[in-house]
Design a protein around this motif. Structure first.
Motif, PDB file in Angstrom:
ATOM      1  N   GLY A   1      55.525  22.661  20.061  1.00 37.53           N
ATOM      2  CA  GLY A   1      55.447  22.913  21.494  1.00 37.53           C
ATOM      3  C   GLY A   1      55.449  21.642  22.304  1.00 37.53           C
ATOM      4  N   VAL A   2      56.615  21.162  22.667  1.00 43.24           N
ATOM      5  CA  VAL A   2      56.738  19.932  23.455  1.00 43.24           C
ATOM      6  C   VAL A   2      57.425  20.278  24.768  1.00 43.24           C
ATOM      7  N   GLY A   3      56.787  19.925  25.856  1.00 48.74           N
ATOM      8  CA  GLY A   3      57.361  20.211  27.160  1.00 48.74           C
ATOM      9  C   GLY A   3      57.553  18.959  27.976  1.00 48.74           C
ATOM     10  N   LEU A   4      58.122  19.140  29.153  1.00 52.33           N
ATOM     11  CA  LEU A   4      58.289  18.019  30.068  1.00 52.33           C
ATOM     12  C   LEU A   4      56.968  17.740  30.783  1.00 52.33           C
ATOM     13  N   PRO A   5      56.704  16.479  31.097  1.00 53.33           N
ATOM     14  CA  PRO A   5      55.462  16.179  31.813  1.00 53.33           C
ATOM     15  C   PRO A   5      55.491  16.735  33.229  1.00 53.33           C
ATOM     16  N   SER A   6      54.389  17.347  33.630  1.00 54.37           N
ATOM     17  CA  SER A   6      54.266  17.853  34.993  1.00 54.37           C
ATOM     18  C   SER A   6      53.691  16.752  35.877  1.00 54.37           C
ATOM     19  N   ASP A   7      53.497  17.090  37.149  1.00 47.59           N
ATOM     20  CA  ASP A   7      53.017  16.081  38.092  1.00 47.59           C
ATOM     21  C   ASP A   7      51.642  15.539  37.720  1.00 47.59           C
ATOM     22  N   ASP A   8      50.832  16.332  37.035  1.00 48.91           N
ATOM     23  CA  ASP A   8      49.479  15.902  36.715  1.00 48.91           C
ATOM     24  C   ASP A   8      49.281  15.575  35.240  1.00 48.91           C
ATOM     25  N   HIS A   9      50.376  15.255  34.541  1.00 53.32           N
ATOM     26  CA  HIS A   9      50.289  14.848  33.143  1.00 53.32           C
ATOM     27  C   HIS A   9      51.103  13.571  32.920  1.00 53.32           C
ATOM     28  N   LYS A  10      50.566  12.689  32.090  1.00 52.87           N
ATOM     29  CA  LYS A  10      51.240  11.426  31.798  1.00 52.87           C
ATOM     30  C   LYS A  10      51.134  11.119  30.307  1.00 52.87           C
ATOM     31  N   TYR A  11      51.910  10.130  29.856  1.00 57.25           N
ATOM     32  CA  TYR A  11      51.921   9.737  28.446  1.00 57.25           C
ATOM     33  C   TYR A  11      50.969   8.584  28.170  1.00 57.25           C
ATOM     34  N   GLN A  12      50.316   8.646  27.022  1.00 56.28           N
ATOM     35  CA  GLN A  12      49.724   7.440  26.480  1.00 56.28           C
ATOM     36  C   GLN A  12      50.874   6.497  26.136  1.00 56.28           C
TER      37      GLN A  12
END
Length: 275
Positions: free
Chosen positions: A36-47
């Motif tokens: 389950g991999v999705g695109l980052p939303s406005d309130d999610h970021k990558y380490q």
């Protein structure tokens, strides 16, 4: 997966620079294995893992030599690969302020462009050979920016390299620029990891977790081992491992995978930011 080649102007270095960025976006591999991999939303970021290449290399070194794309995907971690020429990641008089570039300007720029977390707990830095020195230096001098740093076959004592006959001409050329022909630019607070460690301990700032490894057949073994033992003796949190291997990607690549999979304090997914 996304491999993005970014060409930007660096005000710090006063020239155009190239940077490779890996983002673990959805891929066919994820679909095949039901991940389950999705695109980052406005309130999610990558380490984010910031990687520094070995001497004579450039920002493409990890892409060409390792399975970093696979490691980024498997660990759901963004990876930034920058070029620092032969600077050891230091500010080099009359050439360029690489330390300021990799610890200040570049993160600020890329975190404004891509969904990369700017929180300390989500940022790590590592490197091979010369890049191992740069990673440790950055984390010791800027511990508020990195939760962890690692060195693979690191040239952690720059001046030890002069003892290796095959690299002495390169060493003289590089250190004449870095330290000055009469060592007028040498500063242990910027060029000696043991001094930087003492500075960190005196500052009472939170220490980064440190990891180092080296192959027992590596020509630069002594340029790292003694420094690691000294840092541990001073009380720094340094994990050290060694085993069969030389100064090449046959040793570096599996170590890089091991570090990202088993050692870095990763969350294994996007991190949430409150709006």
């Amino acid at each position: 997966m996304a491999l993005i080649e970014s060409y930007i102007y660096s005000e710090t270095l006063m020239r155009d620079v190239s940077v490779s960025v890996l983002l673990p976006l959805p891929s066919i591999t994820n679909a095949e294995y039901g991940e389950g991999v999705g695109l980052p939303s406005d309130d999610h970021k990558y380490q984010t893992l910031w990687l520094v290449h070995s001497a004579t290399g450039d920002h493409t070194k990890f892409i060409r030599g390792s399975r970093i794309e696979a490691f980024s995907r498997a660990n759901k971690m963004a990876v930034v690969m920058m070029g620092v020429d032969n600077s050891f990641g230091c500010n080099v008089p009359n050439i360029g302020n690489y330390f300021d570039y990799i610890t200040e300007e570049l993160p600020k720029t890329l975190q404004a462009i891509y969904p990369l977390s700017d929180r300390r707990e989500d940022n790590f830095i590592g490197g091979t050979s010369m890049g191992g020195f740069a990673a440790f230096m950055a984390s010791l001098r800027k511990p508020e920016k990195y939760a962890a740093a690692f060195s693979i076959s690191g040239a952690l004592a720059i001046e030890e390299l002069e003892k290796i006959e095959s690299v002495r001409p390169w060493y003289i050329n590089v250190t004449n620029a870095l330290f000055g022909e009469n060592r007028q630019y040498y500063n242990p607070h910027e060029h000696d990891l043991q001094t930087m460690a003492e500075d960190l301990l005196q500052s009472n700032k939170e220490q980064p977790a440190l990891y180092a490894c080296c192959g027992t057949e590596d020509m630069y073994y002594r340029a790292g081992y003694d420094v690691i033992q000294a840092l541990r003796a001073k009380g720094l949190n340094v994990t050290y491992e060694e085993g069969p291997g030389a100064h090449d990607w046959d040793y570096w690549d599996p170590q890089l995978g091991h570090i990202m999979r088993n050692w870095l304090p990763k969350k294994g997914d996007l991190v949430h930011f409150k709006k």
